[in-house]
Design a protein around this motif. Structure first.
Motif, PDB file in Angstrom:
ATOM      1  N   GLU A   1       0.830  -1.203   0.000  1.00  0.00           N
ATOM      2  CA  GLU A   1       0.000   0.000   0.000  1.00  0.00           C
ATOM      3  C   GLU A   1       0.864   1.252   0.000  1.00  0.00           C
ATOM      4  O   GLU A   1       1.887   1.319   0.685  1.00  0.00           O
ATOM      5  N   PHE A   2       0.411   2.239  -0.765  1.00  0.00           N
ATOM      6  CA  PHE A   2       1.119   3.515  -0.897  1.00  0.00           C
ATOM      7  C   PHE A   2       0.088   4.640  -0.880  1.00  0.00           C
ATOM      8  O   PHE A   2      -1.114   4.413  -1.054  1.00  0.00           O
ATOM      9  N   ASP A   3       0.597   5.838  -0.720  1.00  0.00           N
ATOM     10  CA  ASP A   3      -0.290   6.992  -0.885  1.00  0.00           C
ATOM     11  C   ASP A   3      -0.580   7.223  -2.364  1.00  0.00           C
ATOM     12  O   ASP A   3      -1.720   7.479  -2.755  1.00  0.00           O
ATOM     13  N   VAL A   4       0.463   7.133  -3.184  1.00  0.00           N
ATOM     14  CA  VAL A   4       0.326   7.383  -4.623  1.00  0.00           C
ATOM     15  C   VAL A   4       1.046   6.276  -5.382  1.00  0.00           C
ATOM     16  O   VAL A   4       2.191   5.929  -5.066  1.00  0.00           O
ATOM     17  N   LEU A   5       0.369   5.731  -6.383  1.00  0.00           N
ATOM     18  CA  LEU A   5       0.947   4.721  -7.274  1.00  0.00           C
ATOM     19  C   LEU A   5       0.972   5.294  -8.685  1.00  0.00           C
ATOM     20  O   LEU A   5      -0.029   5.850  -9.154  1.00  0.00           O
ATOM     21  N   ILE A   6       2.105   5.158  -9.360  1.00  0.00           N
ATOM     22  CA  ILE A   6       2.263   5.669 -10.719  1.00  0.00           C
ATOM     23  C   ILE A   6       2.581   4.502 -11.645  1.00  0.00           C
ATOM     24  O   ILE A   6       3.507   3.733 -11.376  1.00  0.00           O
TER      25      ILE A   6
ATOM     26  N   GLU B   1       5.075  13.407   5.063  1.00  0.00           N
ATOM     27  CA  GLU B   1       5.458  12.041   4.707  1.00  0.00           C
ATOM     28  C   GLU B   1       4.456  11.489   3.695  1.00  0.00           C
ATOM     29  O   GLU B   1       3.276  11.319   4.013  1.00  0.00           O
ATOM     30  N   ILE B   2       4.923  11.238   2.483  1.00  0.00           N
ATOM     31  CA  ILE B   2       4.077  10.660   1.432  1.00  0.00           C
ATOM     32  C   ILE B   2       4.841   9.511   0.789  1.00  0.00           C
ATOM     33  O   ILE B   2       6.019   9.658   0.444  1.00  0.00           O
ATOM     34  N   SER B   3       4.176   8.375   0.646  1.00  0.00           N
ATOM     35  CA  SER B   3       4.808   7.230  -0.012  1.00  0.00           C
ATOM     36  C   SER B   3       4.358   7.166  -1.466  1.00  0.00           C
ATOM     37  O   SER B   3       3.166   7.202  -1.769  1.00  0.00           O
ATOM     38  N   VAL B   4       5.341   7.102  -2.363  1.00  0.00           N
ATOM     39  CA  VAL B   4       5.072   7.086  -3.797  1.00  0.00           C
ATOM     40  C   VAL B   4       5.821   5.913  -4.416  1.00  0.00           C
ATOM     41  O   VAL B   4       7.019   5.736  -4.195  1.00  0.00           O
ATOM     42  N   CYS B   5       5.099   5.124  -5.217  1.00  0.00           N
ATOM     43  CA  CYS B   5       5.679   3.983  -5.922  1.00  0.00           C
ATOM     44  C   CYS B   5       5.428   4.147  -7.413  1.00  0.00           C
ATOM     45  O   CYS B   5       4.329   4.537  -7.833  1.00  0.00           O
ATOM     46  N   LEU B   6       6.451   3.867  -8.224  1.00  0.00           N
ATOM     47  CA  LEU B   6       6.320   3.903  -9.678  1.00  0.00           C
ATOM     48  C   LEU B   6       6.721   2.547 -10.239  1.00  0.00           C
ATOM     49  O   LEU B   6       7.806   2.039  -9.921  1.00  0.00           O
TER      50      LEU B   6
ATOM     51  N   VAL C   1      11.177   8.363  -4.058  1.00  0.00           N
ATOM     52  CA  VAL C   1      10.211   7.553  -4.792  1.00  0.00           C
ATOM     53  C   VAL C   1      10.752   6.123  -4.918  1.00  0.00           C
ATOM     54  O   VAL C   1      11.929   5.917  -5.198  1.00  0.00           O
ATOM     55  N   GLU C   2       9.887   5.150  -4.723  1.00  0.00           N
ATOM     56  CA  GLU C   2      10.261   3.752  -4.949  1.00  0.00           C
ATOM     57  C   GLU C   2       9.983   3.420  -6.411  1.00  0.00           C
ATOM     58  O   GLU C   2       8.823   3.421  -6.844  1.00  0.00           O
ATOM     59  N   VAL C   3      11.037   3.156  -7.157  1.00  0.00           N
ATOM     60  CA  VAL C   3      10.927   2.896  -8.592  1.00  0.00           C
ATOM     61  C   VAL C   3      11.182   1.415  -8.836  1.00  0.00           C
ATOM     62  O   VAL C   3      12.241   0.888  -8.482  1.00  0.00           O
ATOM     63  N   PHE C   4      10.183   0.722  -9.455  1.00  0.00           N
ATOM     64  CA  PHE C   4      10.268  -0.712  -9.690  1.00  0.00           C
ATOM     65  C   PHE C   4      10.182  -1.010 -11.181  1.00  0.00           C
ATOM     66  O   PHE C   4       9.092  -1.191 -11.729  1.00  0.00           O
TER      67      PHE C   4
ATOM     68  N   LYS D   1      -1.853  -1.182  -3.895  1.00  0.00           N
ATOM     69  CA  LYS D   1      -2.988  -0.318  -3.581  1.00  0.00           C
ATOM     70  C   LYS D   1      -2.492   1.092  -3.269  1.00  0.00           C
ATOM     71  O   LYS D   1      -1.394   1.273  -2.738  1.00  0.00           O
ATOM     72  N   ALA D   2      -3.316   2.057  -3.584  1.00  0.00           N
ATOM     73  CA  ALA D   2      -2.945   3.443  -3.316  1.00  0.00           C
ATOM     74  C   ALA D   2      -4.207   4.279  -3.130  1.00  0.00           C
ATOM     75  O   ALA D   2      -5.293   3.916  -3.607  1.00  0.00           O
TER      76      ALA D   2
END
Length: 549
Positions: free
Chosen positions: A8-13, A37-42, A134-137, A180-181
């Motif tokens: 789970e993240f705040d924002v998913l890209i 604090e914001i969690s962002v995943c790309l 940003v977490e970049v996958f 999820k975001a």
């Protein structure tokens, strides 16, 4: 099947192109500035950021300057400024005329712009995003949209890894994850398969003109140092497409003794025998182009569809749970033939809207205000001014449409009180084969022109061989029973990678799909006259691996 892992993240890209990466950077910039604090995943389906990125590319630096005002000091890979800007009309396979500067629509002037590798710019943007947290996958394909009990988008499910072609689980099978975001940003690029689903599911394009597309085919060449002219830009119109199709060609000189050459073919063409790939092979033999490729070596090849409908085709960009941005929505400015700066701006605006929504602590909802934000920005104003560029070219042709656009852009700055629309989808423009004659295409010479398979080899395309085919047929009988008799099965020709073939087996015609050749251009999803082919994402990291494209 194993339970899915949930993150789970705040924002998913979804998508690591200029739009998604700009959104990632901007939202973290705002969070850091306000100590939030914001969690962002790309997630990116390519094996690395930039692996699937293909563009001309000439870039306006305006959006990059907004995002990173000190981008030059930070080492952004914009190294070659345009210093020669030419537009040629090619009248035949040898004839040409150079347009004077005043005769060119001002939107096509490239003063102050840069010739770049968009893939390298995206790699740089990814470095900035990661440094911001940003977490970049890369290597993870977003295969499905996840909806919550209220029908809102709650994220995506990544593709399963380790499925066999028959759908069974191989050794080492790993089910996809549910990501999820609170808000999901879809930035897959032109004709993204999830973006396509979103437009249909939420009727985001209701009342809009259908999106229109071009197919861009591009090669990268190493040229002798004595022929290298960094900063030189050449655009062409006319031959080889002539009256067969809209579009045009380009050749740019990069740094490091490299040249890019390409052809854009509008996908509303009528002749089912036309092959965009073969037209490109012809194009390179014109003296205006061939003189730049003497004693040169071709080092890379690729192709990608371009969303060019502009203002008339721009959908509602928000829906419950997220937004769709960049070329996934169709933000390219067709009058400039440029979409990087507009994609980046759409990502930045999306980030700002989502950041504000997160701070309000309201339940996830449709960010309806985002649509007004886009339309009231310079992005919206650019697209509105260019609203007639594509439909006029479709209605009047390249020459007279170009003349109208010169008047509209140079004299009235896009303000003529007329609005044209082309309501015919590109696939529906194809006519029956018996109305047309097949163009003559010569055998490739191995110096300037090449066969498809050798070209695909240079795209570094790779797919796990034993996996489900990612090119889905709604009805397996249509290619032979309908498309072959009506249109001589045009998939054999509109695909620039040799994916589709008609082969004879036991005295029967068989429609063969060589999915391992697919370079993810999406042309089949767009141009198939029966709309029978659906492109879905293959296993993560599959597809081309473009260097410096």
């Amino acid at each position: 099947m194993s339970d899915r892992e949930v993150m789970e993240f705040d924002v998913l890209i979804v998508g690591g192109g200029p739009a998604g990466l700009s959104a990632a950077c901007r939202i973290m910039q705002k969070a850091q500035a306000e100590e939030k604090e914001i969690s962002v995943c790309l997630v990116e389906k390519g094996s690395e950021i930039g692996a699937h990125i293909l563009s001309g590319a000439i870039v306006e630096s305006s959006a990059l300057t907004e995002l990173f005002p000190e981008w030059q000091e930070m080492g952004a890979p914009l190294n070659t400024k345009v210093n020669v800007d030419e537009l040629h009309w090619l009248g035949s396979e040898t004839a040409s005329k150079t347009f004077s500067n005043w005769m060119v629509p001002k939107t096509l002037h490239n003063d102050g712009n840069y010739i770049i590798s968009l893939g390298n710019l995206c790699r740089w943007l990814a470095e900035q995003a990661e440094s911001l947290g940003v977490e970049v996958f890369p290597g993870f394909s977003a295969a499905h949209i996840a909806y919550d009990d209220n029908g809102s988008v709650e994220g995506v499910i990544t593709g399963d890894m380790g499925l066999a072609a028959d759908g069974s689980e191989k050794d080492g099978f790993m089910p996809g994850m549910l990501l999820k975001a609170k808000y999901t940003i879809f930035s897959e690029g032109c004709r993204g398969h999830l973006g396509k689903e979103l437009l249909a599911h939420f009727e985001l394009d209701k009342g809009k003109a259908p999106q229109h597309y071009g197919l861009g085919i591009k090669e990268l060449w190493d040229v002798p140092e004595s022929q290298s002219k960094p900063g030189t830009v050449i655009h062409t119109a006319g031959w080889p497409l002539g009256n067969e199709a809209g579009g045009g060609g380009f050749l740019y000189h990069l740094e490091n003794n490299q040249v890019v050459v390409g052809l854009i073919v509008d996908l509303n063409y009528k002749n089912p025998y036309l092959s965009p790939y073969e037209e490109f092979q012809k194009y390179k033999h014109h003296p205006v182009i061939s003189e730049h490729l003497k004693d040169a070596k071709r080092v890379s090849y690729g192709a990608r569809a371009i969303a060019k409908g502009g203002w008339a085709s721009l959908p509602k960009m928000s829906f419950p749970g997220g937004v769709v941005i960049g070329c996934d929505a169709g933000t390219l400015n067709p009058a400039k033939i440029k979409g990087t700066h507009t994609a980046m701006k759409s990502g930045m605006l999306a980030a700002e809207s989502i950041y504000d929504a997160l701070q309000s602590e309201a339940s996830t909802a449709d960010l309806v205000q985002f649509n007004d934000t886009v339309r009231n920005s310079w992005l919206g104003k650019e697209l509105q001014q260019a609203r007639n560029f594509v439909p006029v070219m479709h209605k009047l042709g390249t020459f007279w449409g170009g003349a109208y656009n010169w008047l509209d852009q140079n004299i009235f700055s896009g303000g003529l009180p007329f609005t044209f629309n082309d309501m015919t989808p590109d696939y529906a423009s194809m006519e029956l084969a018996d109305k047309h004659v097949a163009p003559e295409y010569k055998k490739p010479d191995g110096l300037l022109s090449f066969d498809k398979l050798s070209s695909v080899f240079l795209s570094n395309t790779n797919h796990e061989e034993n996996q489900p085919c990612h090119l889905k047929l709604k009805d397996a009988a249509i290619p032979i029973q309908s498309n072959l008799s009506k249109y001589s099965e045009p998939a054999q020709r509109y695909c620039p990678a040799g994916v589709y073939e008609i082969v004879e087996s036991n005295n029967e015609s068989v429609f063969q799909i060589n999915s391992q050749n697919c370079i993810h251009c999406k042309t089949c999803d767009i141009k198939d006259p029966a709309q029978n082919i659906t492109w879905v994402t293959p296993e993560g990291s599959g597809g081309p691996n473009y260097p410096n494209m």
